[in-house]
Design a protein around this motif. Structure first.
Motif, PDB file in Angstrom:
ATOM      1  N   MET A 240       0.838  -1.201   0.000  1.00 14.97           N
ATOM      2  CA  MET A 240       0.000   0.000   0.000  1.00 14.97           C
ATOM      3  C   MET A 240       0.871   1.249   0.000  1.00 14.97           C
ATOM      4  O   MET A 240       1.795   1.360   0.812  1.00 14.97           O
ATOM      5  CB  MET A 240      -0.916   0.018   1.232  1.00 14.97           C
ATOM      6  N   LEU A 242       0.988   4.089   1.289  1.00 12.20           N
ATOM      7  CA  LEU A 242       0.440   4.847   2.406  1.00 12.20           C
ATOM      8  C   LEU A 242       1.457   4.886   3.545  1.00 12.20           C
ATOM      9  O   LEU A 242       2.413   4.094   3.565  1.00 12.20           O
ATOM     10  CB  LEU A 242      -0.848   4.189   2.937  1.00 12.20           C
ATOM     11  N   GLU A 246      -1.418   4.276   8.674  1.00  8.48           N
ATOM     12  CA  GLU A 246      -2.675   4.405   7.932  1.00  8.48           C
ATOM     13  C   GLU A 246      -3.015   3.112   7.204  1.00  8.48           C
ATOM     14  O   GLU A 246      -4.176   2.672   7.176  1.00  8.48           O
ATOM     15  CB  GLU A 246      -2.586   5.558   6.931  1.00  8.48           C
ATOM     16  N   ALA A 247      -1.996   2.470   6.629  1.00  7.72           N
ATOM     17  CA  ALA A 247      -2.223   1.204   5.925  1.00  7.72           C
ATOM     18  C   ALA A 247      -2.749   0.143   6.880  1.00  7.72           C
ATOM     19  O   ALA A 247      -3.688  -0.596   6.556  1.00  7.72           O
ATOM     20  CB  ALA A 247      -0.924   0.744   5.271  1.00  7.72           C
ATOM     21  N   LEU A 249      -4.268   0.592   9.844  1.00 10.72           N
ATOM     22  CA  LEU A 249      -5.592   0.952  10.355  1.00 10.72           C
ATOM     23  C   LEU A 249      -6.665   0.644   9.321  1.00 10.72           C
ATOM     24  O   LEU A 249      -7.748   0.145   9.662  1.00 10.72           O
ATOM     25  CB  LEU A 249      -5.619   2.421  10.758  1.00 10.72           C
ATOM     26  N   ASN A 250      -6.386   0.912   8.058  1.00 11.07           N
ATOM     27  CA  ASN A 250      -7.350   0.589   7.004  1.00 11.07           C
ATOM     28  C   ASN A 250      -7.572  -0.921   6.925  1.00 11.07           C
ATOM     29  O   ASN A 250      -8.714  -1.390   6.813  1.00 11.07           O
ATOM     30  CB  ASN A 250      -6.848   1.103   5.657  1.00 11.07           C
ATOM     31  N   ALA A 251      -6.500  -1.688   6.996  1.00 12.23           N
ATOM     32  CA  ALA A 251      -6.604  -3.142   6.854  1.00 12.23           C
ATOM     33  C   ALA A 251      -7.265  -3.798   8.058  1.00 12.23           C
ATOM     34  O   ALA A 251      -7.845  -4.877   7.942  1.00 12.23           O
ATOM     35  CB  ALA A 251      -5.217  -3.739   6.639  1.00 12.23           C
ATOM     36  N   ARG A 253      -9.810  -2.762   9.884  1.00 12.73           N
ATOM     37  CA  ARG A 253     -11.190  -2.357  10.165  1.00 12.73           C
ATOM     38  C   ARG A 253     -12.116  -3.544  10.391  1.00 12.73           C
ATOM     39  O   ARG A 253     -13.050  -3.462  11.176  1.00 12.73           O
ATOM     40  CB  ARG A 253     -11.715  -1.486   9.020  1.00 12.73           C
ATOM     41  N   THR A 284      -6.966   1.928  16.500  1.00 13.99           N
ATOM     42  CA  THR A 284      -7.633   0.746  15.985  1.00 13.99           C
ATOM     43  C   THR A 284      -8.778   0.324  16.887  1.00 13.99           C
ATOM     44  O   THR A 284      -8.781   0.626  18.083  1.00 13.99           O
ATOM     45  CB  THR A 284      -6.641  -0.419  15.807  1.00 13.99           C
TER      46      THR A 284
END
Length: 295
Positions: A240, A242, A246-247, A249-251, A253, A284
């Motif tokens: 990613m 990013l 951030e990468a 936290l996105n993954a 979810r 998170t």
């Protein structure tokens, strides 16, 4: 006998969630669960004997209630209880020397509404000699009452193919394998430093695709030893463009567990909680495992 799973409790809802998570993990590993309650007097205070006795009785009742509740839900689990007069962080760090895993709530009774991570959690995150799992008040996965709740929710691993860390990868692969869930490996990347200069104002799509392909190949090569070591684990890997936090936290979810590392100092079991681990702990919504390593 394999090392027990250790959980700190203080009567807070977050600690209760952590104790339940720890009980399921201990049952999954086939090891005892050790509950620890610390109730030290206030610093500098002189507490009369009867008051100290009351503190201990309150702690004993809390331990007994928690142990009985967990025993009802996990009848094959062996639960041990311990009280300590030390400060919570110090007591947990001392007890963690004999534990295979420490589980704590992200904040306890000393916190306030809106506080994401308390001082005890941050202290154990930076100094525990064993892996630590931090459980938020309402973890997104593993929230069911069933002992099989650990079998839902993928495991997310923050990975750096440029500097692979064996202890962290082993923990994540083992966790995914034990739960029979997918392991999502996430590698964040950035444009090479030479790609942005006073003479290069625009990064072309062709260059970006080339660099990304290189990262994908590097990640695939770096993961090969663990694919061979854990053939039963289903792996999904992403690179990613990013910031690492951030990468992750996105993954995470929809994850059941997020795994990151913490580097220890060469001459000490302690270390420094890096900015990425610090960020994911604060933001998170799923449990986070912080695994110490020397690499």
């Amino acid at each position: 006998m394999r090392s027990p799973v250790l959980a700190g409790i203080d009567g807070s809802g977050c600690a209760a969630a952590a104790a339940d998570w720890a009980a399921r993990e201990a049952a999954l590993r086939g090891v005892p669960l050790r509950l620890l309650h610390a109730s030290p007097p206030l610093p500098g205070s002189v507490v009369p004997g009867p008051a100290l006795d009351r503190l201990h009785r309150m702690g004993t009742r809390l331990l007994q209630r928690t142990a009985a509740d967990l025993a009802d839900r996990y009848p094959d689990l062996r639960v041990e209880c311990e009280q300590a007069d030390d400060a919570p962080a110090g007591a947990l760090l001392t007890a963690a020397r004999a534990a295979g895993l420490l589980v704590v709530g992200t904040r306890g009774t000393g916190g306030f509404e809106g506080l994401a991570v308390g001082s005890v959690a941050l202290r154990t995150a930076a100094a525990a000699p064993c892996p630590v799992v931090f459980v938020p008040p309402r973890p997104r996965a593993f929230a069911e009452e069933s002992p099989t709740a650990h079998s839902t929710g993928q495991v997310v691993l923050g990975f750096d193919a440029h500097r692979p860390v064996g202890e962290v990868a082993d923990f994540a692969f083992s966790a995914a394998g034990a739960r029979a869930v997918r392991l999502h490996v996430v590698q964040a990347w950035a444009f090479p430093a030479e790609s942005v200069s006073s003479r290069t104002l625009v990064v072309t799509e062709e260059d970006r695709a080339t660099w990304e392909d290189e990262e994908v190949l590097r990640l695939s090569d770096a993961l090969r030893p663990w694919r061979e070591k854990y053939p039963q684990v289903t792996i999904g890997a992403d690179v990613m463009l990013l910031h690492p936090a951030e990468a992750l936290l996105n993954a995470s979810r929809s994850a059941g567990l997020l795994v990151v590392g913490r580097r220890t100092e060469p001459r000490s079991a302690e270390g420094r909680l890096g900015p990425v681990s610090h960020a994911v702990l604060h933001h998170t919504r799923c449990p986070v495992a912080v695994v110490p390593h020397s690499g």
